[in-house]
Each structure stands twice: as C-alpha cells, then as structure tokens.
Scaffold this active site. Sequence first.
Site, PDB file in Angstrom:
ATOM      1  N   SER A   1       0.626  -1.216   0.039  1.00  0.00           N
ATOM      2  CA  SER A   1      -0.020  -0.016  -0.135  1.00  0.00           C
ATOM      3  C   SER A   1       0.894   1.297  -0.162  1.00  0.00           C
ATOM      4  O   SER A   1       1.701   1.525  -0.823  1.00  0.00           O
ATOM      5  CB  SER A   1      -1.012   0.011   1.166  1.00  0.00           C
TER       6      SER A   1
ATOM      7  N   ASP B   1      -9.422  -4.649  -5.295  1.00  0.00           N
ATOM      8  CA  ASP B   1      -8.617  -3.549  -4.708  1.00  0.00           C
ATOM      9  C   ASP B   1      -8.873  -2.373  -5.590  1.00  0.00           C
ATOM     10  O   ASP B   1      -8.414  -2.534  -7.025  1.00  0.00           O
ATOM     11  CB  ASP B   1      -7.244  -3.814  -4.719  1.00  0.00           C
TER      12      ASP B   1
ATOM     13  N   HIS C   1      -7.706  -5.374  -1.129  1.00  0.00           N
ATOM     14  CA  HIS C   1      -6.613  -4.859  -0.510  1.00  0.00           C
ATOM     15  C   HIS C   1      -5.812  -5.423   0.610  1.00  0.00           C
ATOM     16  O   HIS C   1      -6.335  -5.463   1.598  1.00  0.00           O
ATOM     17  CB  HIS C   1      -6.971  -3.272  -0.398  1.00  0.00           C
TER      18      HIS C   1
END
Length: 296
Positions: free
Chosen positions: A164, A245, A277
């Site tokens: 991320s 995601d 995600h």
Amino acid sequence: MASSPNNEIALKFRFFQVYKDARVELFKPPCKKIPPSDDPVTGVQSKDVNISSEPQVSARIFFPKLKNPGRKLPLLLYIHGGGFSMQSAFSPVYHKFCNHVSSEADFIVVSVEYGLFPARPIPACYEDSWAVLRWVASHVDGNGHEPWLNDRADFGKVFIGGDSAGGNISHTLAFRVGSIGLPRGVRVVGVVMVHPFFGGTKDDEMWLYMCPTNSGLNDPRMNPGTEDLARLGCERMLIFVAEEDYLTVASKNYYEKLTKSGWKGTVELVENEKEDHCFHLFDLDAEKALEMRHKA
C-alpha cells in the site's frame, strides 16, 4: 480565555477529516504496538534500533534461525502500509508478517518505523525510509553499529518491499538508489510492491493534502513519469495487485509505464483474483497469502 474548537468540517478524505480550524481527525485510533521478542516457534529473533533522534526514526530487525552458520543472509528492507497516517512496524500485524517472511525466506528483515501524517506530513515517510536504507548500507564494510548486519548481512542481495503506502515508498527508494546511489558493495537486487498506492484514484487529493510541498497531480512520488521509472536502481520488480482492490488500476498503469520506460530490469505483475486490498496480512496461513510470500 481559550476559544472553543470549530467543529465544522472543511474537508473529508478516506482516512481523516479536516475541520475549519485546521484540526485533523483520523478515523482510526493509533494501532497497538508490541515489543520485539524471540519467537520460540520460528526461531526468529527481533530487536529495535534507533536510526535518528531528530527526527525520530527507528526500525525493527528480524533475524532468522541460522540454518548454515557460515552463510551470509539476504536482507529485505520492509515498509509498512497504512495510508501514510496509520500502522507501525511495531504493530502485531506487521511484526507477525515480518517474522514469517524472515523465517520462511531465511532473510534478515529490517522493518521501517517512519513518521506518520498528521504529526509529520509527507515527505517524512520518504525521508525516514531513505535514512533507514542508508543506515543499513552503512554496514557494508562491517563497521556499522548493528552486529547482525555487520556479521551476517549479504549486501550483494538487498531487497526493498512494502504494501500500500509502503509500496509507493518502495518505488521512491528505488528511484533514489538509481539516481543518488548507495555505497559501493550494496546491490539492490529487487523491489516487491504489494497493492501499492499511486496516482489516478479518488485518493489523489488526500495525498496532495498530506504533502503540503507537493508539485501537483504529476508529483513524481505519486505519479512517476517514464523518465523517472527508467532510472530505478534495481534489477527486478515484482508487483502484486488484487482484483477487488480500488488501487489495482493505478498499479497496472504503473506497470505499463515501467515496461515502456526503457528501464533495463525485468518486471512481473501478479494479480490475485477475488481478493481485496492487503488481504495477505489478515490470514498469514491462507493459501493465497502463502503463495504470495513464496512467489516474492
């Protein structure tokens, strides 16, 4: 007499809101932090090291059980996610993840504890992570402050990884390695980005707010151009995306730009179907999470 706070909301983003009086309220409380430990199951030892006191930058080092005492170990610099504003190298989630990676891959893992928005706005995350990478590299001649790195790290096999926000930071570090460099003898073999954040989503304005010194939507840290991508200082890049995601489109755009940039390395994109995600962090024993770690 102190005036009462203005509770009128001026801006609202995915992870926080901003009041008219400029106060920032994060939607999630600070994460729990746990101390380093010696894991009796995996045999991995961990310790915390202070990199800088001003600003405060630290890291947690994971050292696997030695299977071959005479062999030096590859090193992974890992950068946690959390929207540039949450999570920690010391949280249970990332401690457990790095412990598993160290044990399974037989790597030394250095997990970066970087400054978070709003206490330390972007670019603190990039500068702190770069400081830790340079600190790691300072051990290449065996004269650094940390014996585990002096005695056991193979500086010809250094990797950078993150998920991320940490994936985004990993890109910026790879660019700096290619443009600024590291000491002789330090070789960044590969970069692994898991569900990385890049520009091209509804979170662009959030990143711009978090980085007061930004240069707009084409800021190279958020939306790197082909010229910067051509200068990445690694030989291999592995990008993981998850089908469900919302960041996947931006990650695929990054992949397409990288393949056309003239960069001399090799890049691979791996997509996990029906996953969202950072799914790999929540059940480390799940089949797809295991596949991801083994692939990386």
